[in-house]
Design a protein around this motif. Structure first.
Motif, PDB file in Angstrom:
ATOM      1  N   LEU A 259     -58.581  78.173  95.937  1.00 22.22           N
ATOM      2  CA  LEU A 259     -59.374  78.412  94.735  1.00 22.22           C
ATOM      3  C   LEU A 259     -59.559  79.893  94.448  1.00 22.22           C
ATOM      4  CD1 LEU A 259     -62.161  75.708  95.221  1.00 22.22           C
ATOM      5  CD2 LEU A 259     -60.018  75.532  93.944  1.00 22.22           C
ATOM      6  N   ASP A 260     -59.649  80.720  95.477  1.00 20.96           N
ATOM      7  CA  ASP A 260     -59.888  82.144  95.247  1.00 20.96           C
ATOM      8  C   ASP A 260     -59.360  82.933  96.441  1.00 20.96           C
ATOM      9  OD1 ASP A 260     -60.861  84.462  93.990  1.00 20.96           O
ATOM     10  OD2 ASP A 260     -62.684  84.400  95.208  1.00 20.96           O
ATOM     11  N   VAL A 261     -58.866  84.139  96.136  1.00 19.27           N
ATOM     12  CA  VAL A 261     -58.401  85.080  97.154  1.00 19.27           C
ATOM     13  C   VAL A 261     -58.965  86.438  96.777  1.00 19.27           C
ATOM     14  CG1 VAL A 261     -56.440  86.198  98.244  1.00 19.27           C
ATOM     15  CG2 VAL A 261     -56.304  83.783  97.619  1.00 19.27           C
ATOM     16  N   SER A 262     -59.791  86.985  97.667  1.00 22.96           N
ATOM     17  CA  SER A 262     -60.339  88.322  97.441  1.00 22.96           C
ATOM     18  C   SER A 262     -59.646  89.296  98.380  1.00 22.96           C
ATOM     19  CB  SER A 262     -61.847  88.328  97.701  1.00 22.96           C
ATOM     20  OG  SER A 262     -62.136  87.971  99.039  1.00 22.96           O
ATOM     21  N   GLY A 263     -59.331  90.488  97.849  1.00 19.88           N
ATOM     22  CA  GLY A 263     -58.620  91.498  98.623  1.00 19.88           C
ATOM     23  C   GLY A 263     -57.155  91.584  98.293  1.00 19.88           C
ATOM     24  N   ALA A 264     -56.676  90.757  97.369  1.00 18.28           N
ATOM     25  CA  ALA A 264     -55.276  90.780  96.956  1.00 18.28           C
ATOM     26  C   ALA A 264     -55.217  91.039  95.455  1.00 18.28           C
ATOM     27  CB  ALA A 264     -54.569  89.470  97.305  1.00 18.28           C
ATOM     28  N   SER A 265     -54.203  91.793  95.023  1.00 14.23           N
ATOM     29  CA  SER A 265     -54.065  92.116  93.602  1.00 14.23           C
ATOM     30  C   SER A 265     -53.716  90.892  92.765  1.00 14.23           C
ATOM     31  CB  SER A 265     -53.000  93.205  93.426  1.00 14.23           C
ATOM     32  OG  SER A 265     -51.754  92.782  93.975  1.00 14.23           O
ATOM     33  N   GLY A 266     -53.168  89.883  93.366  1.00 15.42           N
ATOM     34  CA  GLY A 266     -52.816  88.656  92.676  1.00 15.42           C
ATOM     35  C   GLY A 266     -52.217  87.687  93.658  1.00 15.42           C
ATOM     36  N   PHE A 267     -52.371  86.400  93.383  1.00 15.04           N
ATOM     37  CA  PHE A 267     -51.818  85.409  94.306  1.00 15.04           C
ATOM     38  C   PHE A 267     -51.289  84.242  93.492  1.00 15.04           C
ATOM     39  CE2 PHE A 267     -56.034  83.881  93.497  1.00 15.04           C
ATOM     40  CZ  PHE A 267     -55.932  82.502  93.520  1.00 15.04           C
ATOM     41  N   ARG A 268     -50.389  83.510  94.116  1.00 18.87           N
ATOM     42  CA  ARG A 268     -49.838  82.305  93.499  1.00 18.87           C
ATOM     43  C   ARG A 268     -49.419  81.342  94.588  1.00 18.87           C
ATOM     44  NH1 ARG A 268     -45.760  86.104  93.220  1.00 18.87           N
ATOM     45  NH2 ARG A 268     -43.720  85.443  94.057  1.00 18.87           N
ATOM     46  N   THR A 269     -49.269  80.106  94.230  1.00 23.06           N
ATOM     47  CA  THR A 269     -48.869  79.063  95.173  1.00 23.06           C
ATOM     48  C   THR A 269     -47.471  78.588  94.814  1.00 23.06           C
ATOM     49  OG1 THR A 269     -51.160  78.382  95.440  1.00 23.06           O
ATOM     50  CG2 THR A 269     -49.484  76.830  96.155  1.00 23.06           C
ATOM     51  N   GLU A 270     -46.590  78.657  95.760  1.00 23.92           N
ATOM     52  CA  GLU A 270     -45.221  78.181  95.596  1.00 23.92           C
ATOM     53  C   GLU A 270     -44.978  77.084  96.613  1.00 23.92           C
ATOM     54  OE1 GLU A 270     -42.502  81.388  95.920  1.00 23.92           O
ATOM     55  OE2 GLU A 270     -43.197  82.418  94.095  1.00 23.92           O
ATOM     56  N   GLY A 271     -45.016  75.862  96.128  1.00 26.82           N
ATOM     57  CA  GLY A 271     -44.831  74.742  97.030  1.00 26.82           C
ATOM     58  C   GLY A 271     -45.975  74.643  98.021  1.00 26.82           C
ATOM     59  N   SER A 272     -45.642  74.735  99.282  1.00 20.28           N
ATOM     60  CA  SER A 272     -46.650  74.672 100.330  1.00 20.28           C
ATOM     61  C   SER A 272     -46.910  76.034 100.944  1.00 20.28           C
ATOM     62  CB  SER A 272     -46.197  73.700 101.430  1.00 20.28           C
ATOM     63  OG  SER A 272     -44.953  74.134 101.993  1.00 20.28           O
ATOM     64  N   GLU A 273     -46.713  77.119 100.175  1.00 19.22           N
ATOM     65  CA  GLU A 273     -46.951  78.465 100.652  1.00 19.22           C
ATOM     66  C   GLU A 273     -47.816  79.219  99.649  1.00 19.22           C
ATOM     67  OE1 GLU A 273     -43.009  79.512 103.375  1.00 19.22           O
ATOM     68  OE2 GLU A 273     -43.182  80.304 101.328  1.00 19.22           O
ATOM     69  N   LEU A 274     -48.635  80.115 100.184  1.00 21.24           N
ATOM     70  CA  LEU A 274     -49.466  80.994  99.373  1.00 21.24           C
ATOM     71  C   LEU A 274     -48.836  82.372  99.398  1.00 21.24           C
ATOM     72  CD1 LEU A 274     -52.106  81.547  97.795  1.00 21.24           C
ATOM     73  CD2 LEU A 274     -53.185  82.045  99.999  1.00 21.24           C
ATOM     74  N   VAL A 275     -48.473  82.878  98.226  1.00 21.05           N
ATOM     75  CA  VAL A 275     -47.796  84.171  98.106  1.00 21.05           C
ATOM     76  C   VAL A 275     -48.863  85.223  97.840  1.00 21.05           C
ATOM     77  CG1 VAL A 275     -46.059  85.504  96.860  1.00 21.05           C
ATOM     78  CG2 VAL A 275     -45.744  83.034  97.210  1.00 21.05           C
ATOM     79  N   LEU A 276     -48.922  86.238  98.713  1.00 22.37           N
ATOM     80  CA  LEU A 276     -49.934  87.277  98.645  1.00 22.37           C
ATOM     81  C   LEU A 276     -49.247  88.626  98.525  1.00 22.37           C
ATOM     82  CD1 LEU A 276     -52.212  85.984 101.559  1.00 22.37           C
ATOM     83  CD2 LEU A 276     -52.598  85.695  99.110  1.00 22.37           C
ATOM     84  N   PRO A 277     -49.192  89.209  97.359  1.00 22.09           N
ATOM     85  CA  PRO A 277     -48.620  90.560  97.232  1.00 22.09           C
ATOM     86  C   PRO A 277     -49.595  91.602  97.756  1.00 22.09           C
ATOM     87  CG  PRO A 277     -49.358  89.768  95.090  1.00 22.09           C
ATOM     88  CD  PRO A 277     -49.550  88.632  96.055  1.00 22.09           C
ATOM     89  N   THR A 278     -49.099  92.555  98.525  1.00 23.67           N
ATOM     90  CA  THR A 278     -49.929  93.612  99.113  1.00 23.67           C
ATOM     91  C   THR A 278     -49.315  94.960  98.808  1.00 23.67           C
ATOM     92  OG1 THR A 278     -48.763  93.553 101.231  1.00 23.67           O
ATOM     93  CG2 THR A 278     -50.652  92.073 100.964  1.00 23.67           C
TER      94      THR A 278
END
Length: 750
Positions: A259-278
């Motif tokens: 529902l929410d990710v704090s500390g990341a510039s943006g996030f998305r869900t691809e299949g069964s993985e959470l993509v976290l750009p840093t």
């Protein structure tokens, strides 16, 4: 320095210093003449002269002791500078070197590492002594860590430490700096740290050559699973690397819905993985969301270990199984929210199984009536006017279905009048709005009752509601013609006579036994029957006219004492005793009448000061509402309107009342009081019998009463014809004419 200067001349001018211990005995001979020259050593415990060399030495020793006491250390008497650890992680003991110093003038316990059950230390202390005199360091443990006992101002502790289990090292500190030059692994928190106090260091045996080339890589993941109405999760992810982290992918292996990710510039869900750009070489993130269910959990393959925090609310029970080790929940990196939290340290390859058991709810009291006071007044025409006051405490009920036991005419909450609403057109129950917390309800109602001419029993109407009442108190007011015999249905029945009435009846029988004295010609059986009849007459007089009973009782007691005084005293003493007796009799009569009037409560009109104060404002509000709605018209049928705010009715007056109470009243244990009564019409035959008894007693004492009347008339007929003042009662008075004593009359008491 001044003291030292004073000591040195004294030593030079005084006696020579003592010879060494090995000197011959003859060396002691010169000391004997010196003792005779006035420098004799003082006795043990005596005060030394300040100008002598012994006194100056004592002052010097005291000064040294005071300086030493002032320099003692009370808290944090050590300092730890640097800890350096070398060696291969997971391949045997690690070498360490710890440097520091003691700030006190004595040995101090310097905390080292821990926990002792998973860390083994072997060390040698370098405290400045030659290498040949060095020995094993005095090390022991307490409170979850090892400590070193030393007094060295500067020391270096070198040795080896062996890590067992989860490869963690607790540094008690405070430690200025930490350096880890290890191979075959890394320190998760970093190889160069500073300012450590109570810190836990985690060694990962998977560093290798890649870690040396790319720098220390940290992937530390902590998880919290909270079970409530829904299953939520919170992840804390800390990453560090020698190069840019780039895009990090976190597997959602347990069906997480992020529902929410704090500390990341943006996030998305691809299949069964959470993509976290840093961006950069380090990142710290907080991930929250929900889980579809709980089951088997295992750590991420990139983590050497993970903290797992499991929590549940009061409606669920968690069962945690697996090969992970449970630790103190206070060490959790994620804040706890429940008292039932469990913290587990799950290492790579371990597994945790969680099972949730919903707990069944138990029905409890959401609202309760603390006290219910009901006043029920019966009028001469058979109307029943009821006033109920309920003190309740509510924790979740919106409306109360209240059946008042009659036609409701008034409703108020906390002194504020409310409109009377029904759930249906033909419903008798009133919907009372309940507020959360402790409040008061007042309800008034009207009903009808049938009073039989000669008496009977009457079931009094009582309200009904689904709440439990802790205590219900009922006050029944009755008119003059209705005489209560008993009020049943409470915790204890209430009767028309109590223990005080029984005492009064006994006193009446005793007084009648003393006062009833027919003529000497009366037989013993008739005399006894007349005395019993006198007791019955006195008992009836107590219930009919208590004030007359008290007056007659005081009169009988006064006459009896007067008869006794007439037998014991003569002349002036008898006159004085009679006056005192009459005064005491009058005082006793007043006290008795006051006690009777205070004990016999006569009902007065009910005081509605609070309702009267609040009625005008509520009436004005209702009038304004009615005018705004177009309802401001004349009320047909006795000023009764529908849909307006009611006004409180004052209770009718009553002649006598009864009180009864009941504890813990529910619908299953309802309070149904029954009044057993009689009427004044049914007591007419008893009144005639009582009058007949009085007539019989008077007839039995007719001769004595006639004699008393004749003596009283004779006494009153005697008047001095010559104007002389004669004292007849004292017997010692003299005539102004002759000076002879007056004749003493023979009265009824003489």
């Amino acid at each position: 320095m001044v003291l030292l200067l004073l000591v040195v001349p004294s030593l030079s001018l005084g006696q020579p210093a003592a010879e060494p211990t090995g000197a011959p005995a003859a060396g002691a001979a010169p000391a004997a003449p010196a003792a005779k020259q006035g420098t004799t050593a003082p006795a043990r415990g005596a005060a030394l002269p300040p100008d002598s060399w012994a006194g100056q030495l004592e002052m010097l020793s005291r000064w040294v002791e005071e300086r030493g006491a002032a320099g003692e250390c009370a808290e944090r008497c050590y300092a730890l500078d640097r800890l350096r650890i070398t060696g291969a992680v997971g391949e045997g003991p690690l070498q360490f070197e710890l440097s520091g110093g003691v700030l006190a003038d004595g040995p101090v316990a310097v905390p080292l590492f821990g926990p002792p059950e998973h860390v083994r230390i072997e060390a040698v202390l370098d405290d400045g002594r030659p290498a040949s005199r060095r020995e094993a360091a005095p090390i022991s443990f307490e409170e979850g860590h090892y400590y070193l006992w030393t007094a060295a101002r500067r020391f270096v502790l070198r040795g080896t430490l062996s890590l067992e289990g989860d490869l963690t090292l607790l540094v008690a500190g405070p430690l200025n700096s930490f350096e880890a030059d290890v191979t075959g692994g890394t320190v998760a928190e970093g190889a160069r740290l500073s300012g450590l106090s109570g810190a836990t260091l985690h060694f990962s045996p998977d560093g290798g050559a890649a870690a040396e080339s790319a720098g220390p890589t940290v992937f530390q993941l902590s998880r919290a699973v909270r079970v409530g109405r829904e299953i939520g999760f919170e992840y804390r992810l800390i990453m560090r690397s020698g190069s840019d982290l780039g895009v990090v992918r976190l597997p959602l292996a347990f069906g997480e819905k992020v529902l929410d990710v704090s500390g990341a510039s943006g996030f998305r869900t691809e299949g069964s993985e959470l993509v976290l750009p840093t961006s950069g070489r380090s990142a710290e993130m907080k991930i929250t969301g929900t889980l579809p269910k709980v089951g088997a959990f295992s750590p991420d393959p990139r983590s050497a270990y993970e903290w797992w925090l499991f929590e549940s609310d009061a409606e669920h029970r968690l069962t945690v199984k697996g090969d992970a080790r449970q630790v103190d929940a206070a060490e959790s990196p994620i804040p706890r929210t429940q008292a039932t939290s469990r913290l587990l340290l799950v290492q790579r390859g371990q597994r945790v199984e969680v099972d949730v058991e919903p707990l069944a709810g138990v029905e409890v009291l959401a609202a309760v009536v603390r006290e219910h006071r009901r006043t029920l007044v019966l009028t001469e025409r058979g109307d029943l006017v009821a006033d109920d006051s309920l003190s309740y405490e509510n924790n979740g009920i919106d409306y109360l279905t209240y059946a008042p036991g009659g036609r409701p005419i008034y409703l108020a909450t906390d002194g504020k009048a409310q409109r009377i609403m029904h759930q249906g057109a033909a419903a008798e129950e009133v919907l009372v709005p309940l507020q959360t917390g402790s409040h008061m309800i007042q309800v008034q109602s009207l009903a009808q009752a049938s009073v039989r001419p000669l008496g009977g029993s009457m079931e009094l109407p009582m309200p009904s509601y689904p709440l439990t009442a802790s205590q219900l108190q009922l006050t029944v007011g009755l008119p003059e013609r209705v005489l209560p015999l008993a009020l049943l249905g409470g915790d204890r029945p209430v009767w028309f006579a109590d223990s005080g009435d029984a005492v009064a009846v006994v006193i009446g029988f005793v007084a009648a036994w003393i006062a009833v004295r027919p003529g000497a010609a009366t037989s013993r059986g008739r005399r006894r029957a007349l005395r019993v009849l006198g007791g019955l007459v006195m008992a009836g007089l107590w219930f009919v006219a208590p004030a007359t009973f008290v007056a007659l009782l005081v009169g009988i007691a006064t006459a009896s004492v007067a008869w006794l005084v007439g037998r014991l005293f003569r002349g002036t003493s008898r006159a004085v005793a009679m006056v005192v007796l009459l005064g005491m009799g009058g005082l006793a009569l007043l006290i008795g009448l006051f006690a009777v009037s205070a004990g016999r409560y006569q009902g007065e009109r009910w005081d509605y000061a609070e309702n009267a104060a609040s009625a005008p404002s509520s009436t004005r509000r209702a009038k304004d509402d009615d005018q705004a709605k177009g309802g401001g018209s004349l009320a047909p049928g006795g000023a009764v309107l529908e849909g307006v705010t009611p006004v409180a009715l004052g209770l009718p007056s009553y002649a006598r009342n009864l009180h009864v109470s009941r504890e813990l009243v529910t619908r299953d244990r309802a309070f149904r009081p029954v009044l057993v009564y009689t009427t004044s019409s049914a007591l007419v035959p008893l009144a005639l019998l009582w009058l007949a008894g009085v007539a019989v007693l008077l007839n039995a004492h007719r001769a004595a009463l006639m004699e008393l009347y004749r003596r009283a008339a004779t006494r009153l007929a005697r008047r001095p014809e010559d104007g002389h003042d004669i004292d007849r009662r004292g017997g010692g008075g003299r005539s102004h004419g002759s000076g002879r004593p007056a004749a003493e009359p023979q009265g009824p008491l003489g």
